[in-house]
Design an enzyme around this catalytic site. Structure first.
Site, PDB file in Angstrom:
ATOM      1  N   HIS A 191       7.788  76.541  28.540  1.00 38.70           N
ATOM      2  CA  HIS A 191       7.140  77.507  29.434  1.00 38.70           C
ATOM      3  C   HIS A 191       7.802  77.551  30.798  1.00 38.70           C
ATOM      4  O   HIS A 191       7.915  78.618  31.406  1.00 38.70           O
ATOM      5  CB  HIS A 191       5.651  77.177  29.564  1.00 38.70           C
ATOM      6  N   ARG A 334      -0.304  90.779  22.552  1.00 38.22           N
ATOM      7  CA  ARG A 334      -0.676  89.714  21.624  1.00 38.22           C
ATOM      8  C   ARG A 334      -2.071  89.206  21.968  1.00 38.22           C
ATOM      9  O   ARG A 334      -2.368  88.946  23.126  1.00 38.22           O
ATOM     10  CB  ARG A 334       0.333  88.568  21.727  1.00 38.22           C
ATOM     11  N   GLU A 432       5.866  83.589  12.883  1.00 38.08           N
ATOM     12  CA  GLU A 432       6.312  82.342  13.511  1.00 38.08           C
ATOM     13  C   GLU A 432       6.055  81.126  12.633  1.00 38.08           C
ATOM     14  O   GLU A 432       6.385  79.997  12.990  1.00 38.08           O
ATOM     15  CB  GLU A 432       5.629  82.173  14.877  1.00 38.08           C
ATOM     16  N   ASP A 456       8.633  79.392  17.902  1.00 40.21           N
ATOM     17  CA  ASP A 456       7.863  78.556  16.984  1.00 40.21           C
ATOM     18  C   ASP A 456       8.455  78.533  15.585  1.00 40.21           C
ATOM     19  O   ASP A 456       8.439  77.515  14.902  1.00 40.21           O
ATOM     20  CB  ASP A 456       6.406  79.026  16.922  1.00 40.21           C
ATOM     21  N   CYS A 503      10.393  88.842  19.332  1.00 42.20           N
ATOM     22  CA  CYS A 503       9.922  88.608  20.701  1.00 42.20           C
ATOM     23  C   CYS A 503      10.156  87.169  21.148  1.00 42.20           C
ATOM     24  O   CYS A 503       9.690  86.761  22.206  1.00 42.20           O
ATOM     25  CB  CYS A 503       8.447  88.967  20.844  1.00 42.20           C
TER      26      CYS A 503
END
Length: 575
Positions: A191, A334, A432, A456, A503
């Site tokens: 992140h 999302r 994912e 992921d 994405c």
């Protein structure tokens, strides 16, 4: 003395500035018996006053950088510091027990924290526990004469040095002053890395020793292009990197000329280049970088930046702002992806051995349907203001998608029955989980689009935590096994006339882009700062030649390194 560190290049660019250590200070103390209680009470009052003054400054900065709503948390902290009952209890503790202010402060505030934490039936009051803890830490820092590293108070150019960074840390950064980031932990998909790219701040993560080796105010060079960090550089090195910085900015200026152009390959193919965002405040960066849509709006930041579950109206306003701001271009939103490493203090989740494989994302939404329905209503209302698509995260089975779609249809019908206008929404899923990639042909018959979340997908396929430096070598986006899964999804979508998107960070990876173009990927969604660089690359590529490259990578290549080398050779020949 000059020191060199090597980490992972996480956000492009070069920065040269003094270090600002965003590291928790030692706030330990000894309980002492005192002879002058009044003196301790005066110390305590001074610490409270200094804390309130700091919080007023931080609140005003947060207001201008983040908006009124996000600044409210600091107003709540000021209110706690002004509570006469709590102050009276601490003063009494000092007087009655003849203890120093530090001990009395901790004793009383620990009691408050324990009471709030025990309110299991009231999530709002449970959140007050963390507010009291934050306020206590600030007052304690003044009592001990130890500075708290407040990023919101930075007023000069710096390079942030941190063990790791949370979204709330980066939300306080002022790009005028924060010129670079160096973190001990993280990889390109952590992140902190994603946020640094969103903010267009050069960053190196996974350096392992930055907080050990770099002291406050030491001069630091951050090379976000190579992953190099130089501490106390020589004058010659500073001059060298100033030239590199100038060259990079010149290259960015060339890319900027492509801002208004359609993304077009050398042979006339038109893939969409879209942006990933976390909040409506990312919108200016999206527009400035010429995005042709938003391929991922991470709505969890609405939940993470709030002290309670965001209301339907609050969510509606945030979604509407983005959809309207994109002026008819598609916006893929999302649904809530909480869990794993994204926790909400007001929404306690069960303790799990492996939260990344546990109760998260769509699994929470299908279990806590009242939260899910609120979000879907807000999305449905916002769809009337532009082109809004909804994407469900962490879908593993067809039944999960069918359940989510059914709840969506129920909420849609309720709004239609009530006379609420609703737009034409596409429903899709993130791919994912390897199981859903393998079953992509079945999903393609029921969804409107699929978007591959490679961050992921790679870690689950390789059984390697993407944030763990010890297994970072297994984060291999070009591994033929990963590429086969990606191609399977793209082919499945096209066989059913559906749109294939990506994405994950791989969509903006300059090694992966030629292969993805060759596979026929319809939409590449990435950090906004990668868009113009990628548009420039695609402009030089012939998709039919890239198809041959992609076929080779999927059928003949054996390793991640094979693919990387082949792409580099192919692109260098084109250039």
């Amino acid at each position: 003395m000059m020191e060199k560190l090597k980490g992972i290049a996480a956000s492009d660019g070069v920065a040269i500035a003094p270090a600002f250590r965003l590291v928790e200070p030692d706030l330990s103390f000894d309980t002492q018996t005192i002879s002058d209680p009044q003196k301790e009470i005066l110390r305590l009052n001074d610490a409270f006053d200094a804390s309130k003054s700091e919080l007023e400054t931080i609140k005003e900065k947060a207001k201008s950088n983040l908006g009124e709503d996000e600044a409210e948390v600091f107003e709540a902290h000021i209110t706690i510091l002004s509570d006469p009952e709590m102050i009276k209890q601490i003063n009494t503790e000092i007087t009655d027990k003849q203890e120093n202010a530090e001990a009395a402060l901790k004793s009383i505030t620990d009691g408050y924290i324990q009471i709030f934490q025990g309110m299991d039936d009231n999530e709002y009051m449970q959140q007050r526990a963390s507010d009291v803890a934050d306020v206590t830490k600030r007052v304690m820092s003044h009592l001990l004469g130890v500075a708290l590293p407040d990023p919101a108070l930075i007023d000069h150019e710096v390079v942030i040095i941190a063990h790791d960074l949370t979204p709330s840390d980066t939300a306080q950064f002022d790009r005028q002053f924060v010129k670079g980031i160096v973190a001990d932990l993280g990889g390109r998909t952590s992140h902190s890395a994603i946020m640094s790219r969103t903010l267009e701040i050069p960053a190196v993560v996974g350096s392992e020793q930055a907080t050990e080796l770099i002291n406050e105010d030491q001069n630091v060079i951050v090379d976000g292009l190579t992953g190099d960090v130089i501490v106390e550089p020589t004058a010659e090195q500073v001059a060298q990197y100033q030239k590199k910085q100038t060259a990079y900015l010149a290259e960015k200026a060339e890319w900027q000329k492509l801002k208004s152009e359609q993304t077009t390959s050398k042979d006339g193919k038109h893939p969409i280049l879209a942006a990933n965002i976390g909040t409506p405040k990312d919108l200016p960066g999206v527009l400035e970088n010429g995005a042709e849509g938003i391929g991922l709006y991470r709505t969890e930041f609405l939940y993470m930046d709030s002290n309670e579950l965001p209301s339907e109206d609050d969510q509606f306003e945030a979604y509407k702002e983005v959809v309207e701001g994109m002026e008819g271009k598609p916006v893929v939103i999302r649904t809530m992806d909480i869990g794993g490493d994204k926790e909400l203090p007001y929404l306690p989740l069960p303790e799990e051995m492996n939260p990344f494989l546990g109760y998260r994302a769509i699994r929470i939404s299908l279990d806590r349907t009242e939260i899910f329905r609120t979000q879907l209503r807000a999305l449905l209302r916002a769809s009337n203001f532009g082109q809004l698509w909804i994407m469900f995260p962490m879908i593993a089975t067809l039944n999960e998608f069918r359940q989510a779609k059914q709840i969506y249809l129920e909420e849609r019908q309720k709004l239609v029955d009530a006379g609420q206008p609703v737009g034409d929404i596409k429903l899709g899923i993130m791919i994912e989980i390897p199981a859903s990639a393998v079953l992509a042909d079945k999903f393609a018959r029921e969804v409107d689009f699929m978007s591959i979340g490679t961050n992921d997908l790679i870690q689950y396929s390789m059984a390697a935590d993407r944030g763990n430096e010890r297994v970072s070598y297994l984060y291999q986006p070009y591994n033929p096994s990963i590429l086969r899964l990606v191609k399977r999804v793209v082919d499945a979508c096209h066989a059913e006339g559906k749109i294939a998107c990506m994405c994950g960070e791989m969509a903006g990876d300059q090694i992966a882009v030629p292969i993805l173009l060759g596979m026929g990927l319809d939409e590449f969604s990435m950090s906004a700062t990668s868009i113009l660089k990628t548009r420039s690359l695609i402009k030089r590529l012939d998709s039919s030649q890239m198809k041959a490259l992609a076929d080779w990578a999927v059928t003949e290549a054996e390793t991640n390194e094979d693919v990387k080398q082949k792409v580099e050779e192919t692109v260098s020949e084109i250039n």
